[in-house]
Design an enzyme around this catalytic site. Sequence first.
Site, short mmCIF file in Angstrom:
data_model
loop_
_atom_site.label_atom_id
_atom_site.label_comp_id
_atom_site.label_asym_id
_atom_site.label_seq_id
_atom_site.Cartn_x
_atom_site.Cartn_y
_atom_site.Cartn_z
N GLU A 1 -31.03 -22.68 7.83
CA GLU A 1 -32.10 -21.81 8.33
C GLU A 1 -33.24 -22.62 8.94
O GLU A 1 -34.24 -22.06 9.38
CB GLU A 1 -32.65 -20.93 7.20
CG GLU A 1 -31.63 -20.02 6.55
CD GLU A 1 -30.89 -19.15 7.55
OE1 GLU A 1 -31.55 -18.52 8.39
OE2 GLU A 1 -29.64 -19.11 7.50
N ASP B 1 -31.76 -36.76 41.60
CA ASP B 1 -31.14 -35.70 40.81
C ASP B 1 -31.86 -34.37 40.97
O ASP B 1 -33.05 -34.33 41.20
CB ASP B 1 -31.18 -36.06 39.31
CG ASP B 1 -30.02 -36.94 38.90
OD1 ASP B 1 -28.99 -36.92 39.59
OD2 ASP B 1 -30.16 -37.64 37.88
N1 SAH Z 1 -33.62 -19.82 11.69
C1 SAH Z 1 -34.11 -20.75 12.65
C2 SAH Z 1 -32.98 -21.43 13.41
C3 SAH Z 1 -32.24 -22.44 12.61
S1 SAH Z 1 -30.96 -23.16 13.52
C4 SAH Z 1 -34.97 -20.01 13.66
O1 SAH Z 1 -34.67 -18.87 13.99
O2 SAH Z 1 -35.93 -20.61 14.19
C5 SAH Z 1 -30.77 -24.70 12.67
C6 SAH Z 1 -31.35 -25.91 13.36
O3 SAH Z 1 -30.68 -26.10 14.59
C7 SAH Z 1 -32.81 -25.84 13.70
O4 SAH Z 1 -33.59 -26.24 12.60
C8 SAH Z 1 -32.93 -26.82 14.85
O5 SAH Z 1 -33.03 -28.15 14.38
C9 SAH Z 1 -31.58 -26.68 15.53
N2 SAH Z 1 -31.61 -25.81 16.72
C10 SAH Z 1 -30.97 -24.62 16.85
N3 SAH Z 1 -31.15 -24.10 18.07
C11 SAH Z 1 -31.92 -24.98 18.76
C12 SAH Z 1 -32.46 -25.00 20.07
N4 SAH Z 1 -32.26 -24.01 20.94
N5 SAH Z 1 -33.20 -26.07 20.44
C13 SAH Z 1 -33.43 -27.09 19.56
N6 SAH Z 1 -32.95 -27.10 18.30
C14 SAH Z 1 -32.21 -26.07 17.89
#
Ligand code: SAH
Length: 263
Positions: free
Chosen positions: A116, A168
């Site tokens: 999460e 680029d």
């Molecule tokens: N519940 C959180 C999402 C957790 S996803 C929310 O809704 O904000 C789990 C982890 O994946 C995050 O802590 C982050 O480190 C990474 N992550 C997921 N999607 C991402 C994105 N679009 N950009 C950067 N990091 C991401």
Amino acid sequence: MKFDIVTIFPAMFERPLAEGVIGRAVERGTVDLKVRDLRDFTTDRHRVVDDVPYGGGPGMVLKAEPIFRALDAIEAERGCPAAVILTSPQGIRFTQAEAQRLSRLPHIVLLCGRYEGVDERVRERVTEELSIGDYILSGGELPALVIVDAVARYVPGVVGDERSVAEDSFTRGLLDFPQYTRPAVVELRKAGSADPAAVDITRLAVPDVLLSGNHAEIRRWRKRQAISRTLARRPDLLADAVLDDEERQILRELQDGGDDGRD
Ligand code: SAH
């Protein structure tokens, strides 16, 4: 330039950082990159890095203390980093301009969330939060790889010919012009629509101008292509694009001519 990556899945970084221009830069030390296993910074026998959320609800949360210890260890070993970046869908959007800005920093730490996300108190030691786009991934490892790759391309000596970085898509706010390589003609075979046994052959040629040897014309053709493509596909980029006089002139012509930018 130094990178430290903190993750519970260090193996995810092995191959991607061993291939291509980034692989060479890491091997040569132009990019000095260390991947840290968050479990190495736990103090319990089971090397626990996560726990259930206070207040209830689904999933697990990465604990703050192992992350703090990892940051302490990085600082003790490699000095105070210029940026501690939390990968997060709630961060500001990672763009080419961000990549360029970060490439001027001497030392960056990237924290990879999982489950999460991370305990909110981790943000006390984070200097910025970056998102690679509006979608949710299962962890911060792929975003960290994306960020390292895009940033390292700007570090001098990483990409062999720096002109290719300068040209680029996005570097100047224009999409790249189309590229062709040998042979000068390729055959495209399509199954005939009426008779499945019949094959349509189309001969696809390289635009004549690229074979002309006329460098001034080639340059102008490429500029025109880059601008017309940007106009057709990403007109939003043109507002901030850095254009020279010739390019501004081409843009005006295309806009006046009602050109749809397809060619
Ligand atoms: N519940 C959180 C999402 C957790 S996803 C929310 O809704 O904000 C789990 C982890 O994946 C995050 O802590 C982050 O480190 C990474 N992550 C997921 N999607 C991402 C994105 N679009 N950009 C950067 N990091 C991401």
